[in-house]
Design an enzyme around this catalytic site. Structure first.
Site, PDB file in Angstrom:
ATOM      1  N   ASP A  39     -36.431   0.641 -52.999  1.00  0.00           N
ATOM      2  CA  ASP A  39     -37.814   1.129 -52.817  1.00  0.00           C
ATOM      3  C   ASP A  39     -38.322   1.556 -54.190  1.00  0.00           C
ATOM      4  O   ASP A  39     -37.566   2.156 -54.967  1.00  0.00           O
ATOM      5  CB  ASP A  39     -37.814   2.329 -51.856  1.00  0.00           C
ATOM      6  CG  ASP A  39     -39.185   2.567 -51.249  1.00  0.00           C
ATOM      7  OD1 ASP A  39     -39.305   2.445 -50.010  1.00  0.00           O
ATOM      8  OD2 ASP A  39     -40.129   2.865 -52.012  1.00  0.00           O
ATOM      9  N   ARG A 163     -37.559   0.798 -31.878  1.00  0.00           N
ATOM     10  CA  ARG A 163     -38.464   1.920 -31.584  1.00  0.00           C
ATOM     11  C   ARG A 163     -38.033   3.124 -32.392  1.00  0.00           C
ATOM     12  O   ARG A 163     -36.825   3.386 -32.507  1.00  0.00           O
ATOM     13  CB  ARG A 163     -38.358   2.297 -30.094  1.00  0.00           C
ATOM     14  CG  ARG A 163     -38.815   1.244 -29.146  1.00  0.00           C
ATOM     15  CD  ARG A 163     -38.273   1.490 -27.755  1.00  0.00           C
ATOM     16  NE  ARG A 163     -36.810   1.343 -27.708  1.00  0.00           N
ATOM     17  CZ  ARG A 163     -36.044   1.588 -26.652  1.00  0.00           C
ATOM     18  NH1 ARG A 163     -36.600   2.023 -25.538  1.00  0.00           N
ATOM     19  NH2 ARG A 163     -34.738   1.418 -26.687  1.00  0.00           N
ATOM     20  N   GLU A 164     -38.980   3.854 -32.912  1.00  0.00           N
ATOM     21  CA  GLU A 164     -38.623   5.108 -33.582  1.00  0.00           C
ATOM     22  C   GLU A 164     -37.995   6.031 -32.544  1.00  0.00           C
ATOM     23  O   GLU A 164     -38.404   6.046 -31.383  1.00  0.00           O
ATOM     24  CB  GLU A 164     -39.862   5.760 -34.188  1.00  0.00           C
ATOM     25  CG  GLU A 164     -40.343   5.017 -35.406  1.00  0.00           C
ATOM     26  CD  GLU A 164     -41.518   5.699 -36.083  1.00  0.00           C
ATOM     27  OE1 GLU A 164     -41.698   6.914 -35.934  1.00  0.00           O
ATOM     28  OE2 GLU A 164     -42.269   4.984 -36.774  1.00  0.00           O
ATOM     29  N   LYS A 213     -44.146 -11.038 -32.355  1.00  0.00           N
ATOM     30  CA  LYS A 213     -44.152  -9.609 -32.660  1.00  0.00           C
ATOM     31  C   LYS A 213     -45.504  -8.969 -32.321  1.00  0.00           C
ATOM     32  O   LYS A 213     -45.574  -7.967 -31.609  1.00  0.00           O
ATOM     33  CB  LYS A 213     -43.806  -9.401 -34.142  1.00  0.00           C
ATOM     34  CG  LYS A 213     -43.998  -7.997 -34.642  1.00  0.00           C
ATOM     35  CD  LYS A 213     -42.994  -7.017 -34.037  1.00  0.00           C
ATOM     36  CE  LYS A 213     -43.416  -5.607 -34.262  1.00  0.00           C
ATOM     37  NZ  LYS A 213     -42.391  -4.659 -34.461  1.00  0.00           N
ATOM     38  N   ALA A 261     -48.810   7.101 -17.784  1.00  0.00           N
ATOM     39  CA  ALA A 261     -50.161   7.496 -18.196  1.00  0.00           C
ATOM     40  C   ALA A 261     -50.087   8.784 -19.004  1.00  0.00           C
ATOM     41  O   ALA A 261     -49.144   9.554 -18.883  1.00  0.00           O
ATOM     42  CB  ALA A 261     -51.030   7.692 -16.960  1.00  0.00           C
ATOM     43  N   CYS A 269     -47.301   1.808 -35.181  1.00  0.00           N
ATOM     44  CA  CYS A 269     -47.160   0.406 -34.769  1.00  0.00           C
ATOM     45  C   CYS A 269     -48.263  -0.046 -33.824  1.00  0.00           C
ATOM     46  O   CYS A 269     -49.076  -0.898 -34.178  1.00  0.00           O
ATOM     47  CB  CYS A 269     -45.785   0.197 -34.155  1.00  0.00           C
ATOM     48  SG  CYS A 269     -44.481   0.650 -35.294  1.00  0.00           S
TER      49      CYS A 269
HETATM   50  C1  UGA Z   1     -43.094   0.181 -30.906  1.00  0.00           C
HETATM   51  C2  UGA Z   1     -42.361  -0.860 -30.065  1.00  0.00           C
HETATM   52  O1  UGA Z   1     -41.946  -0.286 -28.820  1.00  0.00           O
HETATM   53  C3  UGA Z   1     -41.159  -1.420 -30.813  1.00  0.00           C
HETATM   54  O2  UGA Z   1     -40.554  -2.455 -30.044  1.00  0.00           O
HETATM   55  C4  UGA Z   1     -41.632  -1.972 -32.156  1.00  0.00           C
HETATM   56  O3  UGA Z   1     -40.553  -2.477 -32.934  1.00  0.00           O
HETATM   57  C5  UGA Z   1     -42.325  -0.874 -32.938  1.00  0.00           C
HETATM   58  O4  UGA Z   1     -43.436  -0.383 -32.168  1.00  0.00           O
HETATM   59  C6  UGA Z   1     -42.790  -1.454 -34.246  1.00  0.00           C
HETATM   60  O5  UGA Z   1     -43.635  -2.348 -34.221  1.00  0.00           O
HETATM   61  O6  UGA Z   1     -42.241  -1.100 -35.288  1.00  0.00           O
HETATM   62  P1  UGA Z   1     -42.679   2.774 -31.467  1.00  0.00           P
HETATM   63  O7  UGA Z   1     -44.010   2.735 -32.137  1.00  0.00           O
HETATM   64  O8  UGA Z   1     -41.525   3.397 -32.163  1.00  0.00           O
HETATM   65  O9  UGA Z   1     -42.206   1.285 -31.091  1.00  0.00           O
HETATM   66  O10 UGA Z   1     -42.879   3.590 -30.121  1.00  0.00           O
HETATM   67  P2  UGA Z   1     -42.895   3.316 -28.557  1.00  0.00           P
HETATM   68  O11 UGA Z   1     -41.707   3.923 -27.952  1.00  0.00           O
HETATM   69  O12 UGA Z   1     -43.151   1.908 -28.247  1.00  0.00           O
HETATM   70  O13 UGA Z   1     -44.158   4.193 -28.134  1.00  0.00           O
HETATM   71  C7  UGA Z   1     -45.449   3.949 -28.702  1.00  0.00           C
HETATM   72  C8  UGA Z   1     -46.467   4.902 -28.143  1.00  0.00           C
HETATM   73  O14 UGA Z   1     -46.763   4.579 -26.787  1.00  0.00           O
HETATM   74  C9  UGA Z   1     -46.043   6.377 -28.138  1.00  0.00           C
HETATM   75  O15 UGA Z   1     -47.124   7.175 -28.554  1.00  0.00           O
HETATM   76  C10 UGA Z   1     -45.717   6.658 -26.693  1.00  0.00           C
HETATM   77  O16 UGA Z   1     -45.881   8.001 -26.337  1.00  0.00           O
HETATM   78  C11 UGA Z   1     -46.729   5.758 -25.986  1.00  0.00           C
HETATM   79  N1  UGA Z   1     -46.355   5.389 -24.614  1.00  0.00           N
HETATM   80  C12 UGA Z   1     -45.242   4.659 -24.387  1.00  0.00           C
HETATM   81  C13 UGA Z   1     -47.173   5.768 -23.560  1.00  0.00           C
HETATM   82  O17 UGA Z   1     -48.215   6.437 -23.750  1.00  0.00           O
HETATM   83  N2  UGA Z   1     -46.832   5.393 -22.283  1.00  0.00           N
HETATM   84  C14 UGA Z   1     -45.716   4.665 -22.038  1.00  0.00           C
HETATM   85  O18 UGA Z   1     -45.476   4.348 -20.845  1.00  0.00           O
HETATM   86  C15 UGA Z   1     -44.901   4.289 -23.108  1.00  0.00           C
END
Ligand code: UGA
Length: 440
Positions: A39, A163-164, A213, A261, A269
């Site tokens: 980096d 996912r984070e 993606k 919800a 992301c």
């Molecule tokens: C997301 C994808 O899930 C990963 O597969 C992907 O690799 C990543 O983006 C990326 O592109 O790097 P991430 O952003 O870490 O991962 O988080 P998620 O767990 O997917 O959640 C995203 C958001 O959606 C959060 O704010 C979460 O609270 C919200 N969420 C999730 C909801 O509001 N409702 C749900 O049912 C699920």
């Protein structure tokens, strides 16, 4: 054979020590490869060499420390040198959103030029960052333009789906690995790298991999906005969105995941990828209006949440409000595009007095929240003391298992507004709270 040579040497550089880059580098090291994580942020690299991580991610610290000890993982801020020493280069630099929604690809382009000038022998360049379709082709054109002589190379797309908060698990147990390649040589190198994982590998061309993606993230965001829209109808009719999600989710064609919800999706992301996918679709000639609506519903959910608070407290001026959960989701300290930011700014602009608390994101939060009107509490209980309302925005386990009888005695008014539908409504009402949530 040259391909075998490249595979055998397995000198990997992961360029970009952000969430994707650092986790990917540590995971490849754990799989037995020699990896340099690079980096150009010197301070970050100095910290990493001292085993201090730039962000919180469960299990990552142990993984990094273990592989530094085993001499499988090293860190460098010298991008040029790392390119010269390694022949498999993963590009994991940031692709942040620009004002018009397009992804800013300047870091990717910059790395492509550096690679062109520094590569010494056959090099496989793999894009890991989330990028719009046709970026791989642009990387290839850039390297052709700037390379010295005829050094052979391949470009491949290998999007990351981690996912984070669950990144380490996702690296070792991904649902699938997608590789977009133009040559058998590139395909073999990537398949060999991932062979120990024993998961389905989908091989496509680069454009298809890039779209997989963007389409995956946009589809998941669409599911969330869909259920959030349904939650509004539930609120208007007295139905229960959690039960609706359960009833829908049991159909295997729909699935229960991403039907929770709440205050909507955030993070680095979904918000940026939905916009970038919409932008690139338009650019290539298709108006993806569905995605514009997905974003609009998501934005509305935050405003709707503030309206819910107002419904209960009427005038917000001088009301003491606790905001619990600042990170965009649990198990991370990431505040980027967190729903809490807009909600807090909006409450502060109404002159409410905020007490905020998050188990991990307190330091990060300070960069995003207004300077005036926000006080940082050290515990959940300190935050709710004397408050007229407690709003929960992130479903941390610490909140789910909190002592609500104690919380009730600490608050001025026993009012809970649950932005993630995370609590047992009947139980909180039994304890004596006024309880509001989203769509139930
Ligand atoms: C997301 C994808 O899930 C990963 O597969 C992907 O690799 C990543 O983006 C990326 O592109 O790097 P991430 O952003 O870490 O991962 O988080 P998620 O767990 O997917 O959640 C995203 C958001 O959606 C959060 O704010 C979460 O609270 C919200 N969420 C999730 C909801 O509001 N409702 C749900 O049912 C699920």
């Amino acid at each position: 054979m040259a391909a075998d040579k490249a595979t055998k040497k397995k000198k990997i550089a992961v360029i970009g020590a952000g969430h994707v880059g650092l986790v990917t580098a540590a995971a490849f090291a754990e799989l037995g490869h020699s990896v340099t994580c690079v980096d150009n942020d010197k301070k970050k690299i100095v910290h990493l060499k001292k085993q201090i991580l730039p962000f919180f991610e469960p299990e990552l610290e142990e993984l990094v420390k273990k592989n530094i000890r085993k001499k499988k993982l090293s860190f460098s801020h010298n991008v040029g040198e790392s390119i010269r020493l390694c022949n498999i280069l993963f590009i994991a630099v940031g692709t942040p959103p620009q004002a018009d929604g397009a992804a800013d690809l300047s870091a990717v382009e910059n790395i492509a030029r550096l690679i062109a000038r520094n590569m010494k022998e056959y090099t496989l360049i793999v894009e890991k960052s989330t990028v719009p379709v046709q970026t791989g082709i642009k990387i290839k054109e850039t390297i052709m333009r700037y390379r010295r002589g005829d050094i052979p190379f391949d470009v491949a797309s290998n999007p990351e789906f981690l996912r984070e908060g669950k990144a380490v698990y996702d690296c070792f147990y991904p649902a699938r690995i997608v590789i977009g390649v133009e040559t058998e040589r590139a395909e073999k190198i990537l398949k060999d790298l991932y062979a120990p994982l024993k998961v389905p590998i989908i091989t496509t061309d680069m454009n298809t991999a890039e779209i997989i993606k963007h389409a995956s993230n946009s589809f998941l965001a669409t599911k969330i906005s869909f259920i959030n829209a349904v939650s509004r109808i539930c609120d208007l009719t007295g139905a229960d969105v959690k039960k609706v999600a359960q009833g829908m989710g049991l159909d295997p064609r729909i699935g229960r995941e991403f039907l929770d919800a709440g205050v909507g999706y955030g993070g680095f992301c979904f918000p940026k990828d939905v916009e970038a996918f919409s932008y690139i679709s338009k650019k290539v000639g298709y108006e993806f209006r569905l995605l514009d609506e997905v974003k609009k519903i998501n934005d509305d959910q935050r405003r709707y949440f503030v309206e819910k608070i107002r419904e209960h407290l009427w005038v917000l001026k001088d009301k003491k409000i606790a905001v619990l959960g600042l990170a965009f989701k649990p198990d991370t300290d990431d505040m980027r595009f967190a729903p809490s930011i807009e909600i807090i700014h909006s409450l502060v602009s109404c002159n409410a007095r905020l007490r905020v608390y998050d188990p991990q994101a307190m330091n990060e939060a300070k960069q995003f929240l207004p300077k005036r009107g926000v006080r940082y509490a050290e515990t959940l209980y300190e935050a709710v003391r004397g408050c007229d309302c407690a709003c929960f925005l992130t479903q941390w386990q610490e909140f789910v298992s909190a002592d609500f009888k104690k919380i009730k005695t600490l608050m001025k008014l026993p009012l809970i507004i649950d932005g993630r539908n995370m609590f047992d409504k009947k139980e909180l009402i039994r304890i004596g709270f006024t309880y509001a949530s989203i769509g139930r």
